[in-house]
Enzyme design. Structure first.
Site, PDB file in Angstrom:
ATOM      1  N   CYS A 114     -25.185 -34.447 -40.592  1.00 51.66           N
ATOM      2  CA  CYS A 114     -24.552 -33.647 -41.498  1.00 51.66           C
ATOM      3  C   CYS A 114     -23.262 -32.865 -41.158  1.00 51.66           C
ATOM      4  CB  CYS A 114     -25.704 -32.613 -42.239  1.00 51.66           C
ATOM      5  SG  CYS A 114     -27.062 -33.399 -42.856  1.00 51.66           S
ATOM      6  N   HIS A 276     -21.093 -28.526 -46.855  1.00 49.19           N
ATOM      7  CA  HIS A 276     -21.811 -29.740 -47.003  1.00 49.19           C
ATOM      8  C   HIS A 276     -23.065 -29.567 -47.911  1.00 49.19           C
ATOM      9  CE1 HIS A 276     -24.878 -32.755 -45.918  1.00 49.19           C
ATOM     10  NE2 HIS A 276     -25.517 -31.710 -45.602  1.00 49.19           N
ATOM     11  N   ASN A 306     -27.507 -35.400 -51.636  1.00 43.78           N
ATOM     12  CA  ASN A 306     -27.013 -35.062 -50.085  1.00 43.78           C
ATOM     13  C   ASN A 306     -26.672 -36.330 -49.315  1.00 43.78           C
ATOM     14  OD1 ASN A 306     -26.786 -34.615 -47.179  1.00 43.78           O
ATOM     15  ND2 ASN A 306     -28.624 -32.857 -47.270  1.00 43.78           N
TER      16      ASN A 306
END
Ligand code: ACO
Length: 349
Positions: A114, A276, A306
């Site tokens: 991430c 993020h 995501n």
């Protein structure tokens, strides 16, 4: 002083939309559960055979390069962040170089999940500041849909992730009021196993005494790949969601403040925070902790899920396309994820 600036940005979202309702046919879940815990309403999945992590990155890169007025032949370095590469090796960087018929330039793959795009951006920033390169293509791309457990067993993870790609072209600027002001990168491997995909890998259960919640059957990981691993779903990602949540809501604000402090600035100075897109609840927690207004935080996880290394460049691109970022605006990018790794970048657009 030479700084680097984002000269062009692009994104690619595969056209196939998958709503929470669509997932119900594969697993025991509900739209209410997913929206309440994550904020996600829908995500996009790449075409199973016609699209890969690299092909999506090519689409995003083409747009970024066109907006930067840069041709493939002008790019002198690639930094490619992904956790879902086309091949175990070689990395996607060389596949992108080949697909775009670029010169025999360097192509670096980044494995920081991430935080991957923040790490990639930071590396590229150093090369620009030292005068080594003048046109760096920085990419984040993921095809998660190919590697998730769509049975009820994997529902805590599979409902969260989506596919997509984002890319920027980084170039030098000598304008005082423009460019990347600083980047800040961190890691803490103590909890590496809490958000991880263990197999295939070379660990041979070496770390099994640690946080291997998913690894009680210790013989499962003693081969690179085995039928037992597949039968026991050990070839899918593992996530201890609550531990991730607890750490993320501490490290996100910390690394954002670190970036602001390093530049003598405060949260109130931010035009936009682009976190993020891990989970809407995490972003809301961070917003509250930093006392930011709604208009200072960008969220689009509701529509894309995501997308790991792609989420920051996709969100930055969308914010820019919506006119939410203008020249001179102070923007903070921040990420936290598997490793654990986390990072931030503060920039003047
Ligand atoms: N649908 C319905 N029920 C589900 C689902 C689902 N998709 N997934 C899990 N459940 C069930 C569990 O089986 C469990 O049931 P039980 O109580 O009968 O055993 C119950 O819901 C609660 O499970 P938990 O795993 O404890 O769920 P939690 O409340 O922690 O929510 C979540 C899970 C959303 C992942 C949460 O932990 C979280 O937000 N964590 C942060 C991690 C994160 O956002 N990761 C994103 C990727 S990492 C990153 O980008 C940083």
């Amino acid at each position: 002083m030479v700084r680097s600036r984002i000269a062009g940005i692009g994104k690619y979202i595969p056209p196939h939309t998958v709503t929470n309702h669509d997932l119900i046919q594969y697993m025991d879940t509900s739209d209410e559960w997913i929206q309440e815990r994550t904020g996600i309403r829908e995500r996009h999945y790449a075409h199973r055979t016609e699209e890969t992590t690299t092909t999506m990155s090519v689409e995003a890169a083409r747009i970024a390069m066109e907006r930067a007025g840069t041709r493939a032949q002008d790019i002198d370095f690639i930094v490619f962040a992904t956790l879902s590469p086309d091949y175990y090796f070689p990395g996607c960087g060389v596949l992108l170089q080949r697909a775009m018929q670029m010169k025999e330039i360097g192509a670096l793959d980044i494995r920081n999940q991430c935080s991957g795009f923040l790490y990639a951006l930071s590396v590229a920033d150093q090369f620009i500041k030292t005068g080594t390169y003048k046109n760096i293509l920085v990419v984040g791309s993921e095809k998660h849909s190919f590697g998730l457990d769509f049975s009820t067993r994997g529902r805590n993870i599979s409902v969260i992730f989506g596919d997509g790609a984002g890319a920027v072209v980084l170039q030098p600027t000598e304008e005082q009021e423009q460019g990347i002001l600083s980047t800040h990168l961190h890691s803490d491997g103590e909890s590496a196993e809490l958000l991880a995909m263990y197999n295939p890998g070379t660990h041979a259960n070496h770390w099994a005494a640690r946080n291997y919640a998913a690894f009680n059957e210790s013989e499962i990981g003693d081969m690179f790949m085995s039928h037992a691993m597949i039968d026991n779903a050990q070839n899918f990602p593992f996530m201890d969601g609550q531990s991730v949540f607890k750490k993320a809501v501490v490290k996100f604000p910390e690394v954002i403040k670190e970036a602001l402090n390093a530049n003598g600035l405060a949260p109130a100075d931010l035009k936009l925070l682009i976190p993020h897109q891990a989970n809407l609840r995490i972003s809301q927690f961070v917003q509250q902790k930093l006392q930011l207004r709604d208009d200072q935080v960008f969220n689009n996880i509701q529509h894309y899920g995501n997308t790991t290394a792609a989420s920051v460049p996709i969100a930055l691109c969308e914010a820019w396309e919506q006119g939410r970022i203008q020249k001179g605006d102070l923007v903070c990018l921040a990420a936290f994820g598997s490793g654990f790794t986390w990072g931030s970048a503060l920039l003047k657009w």
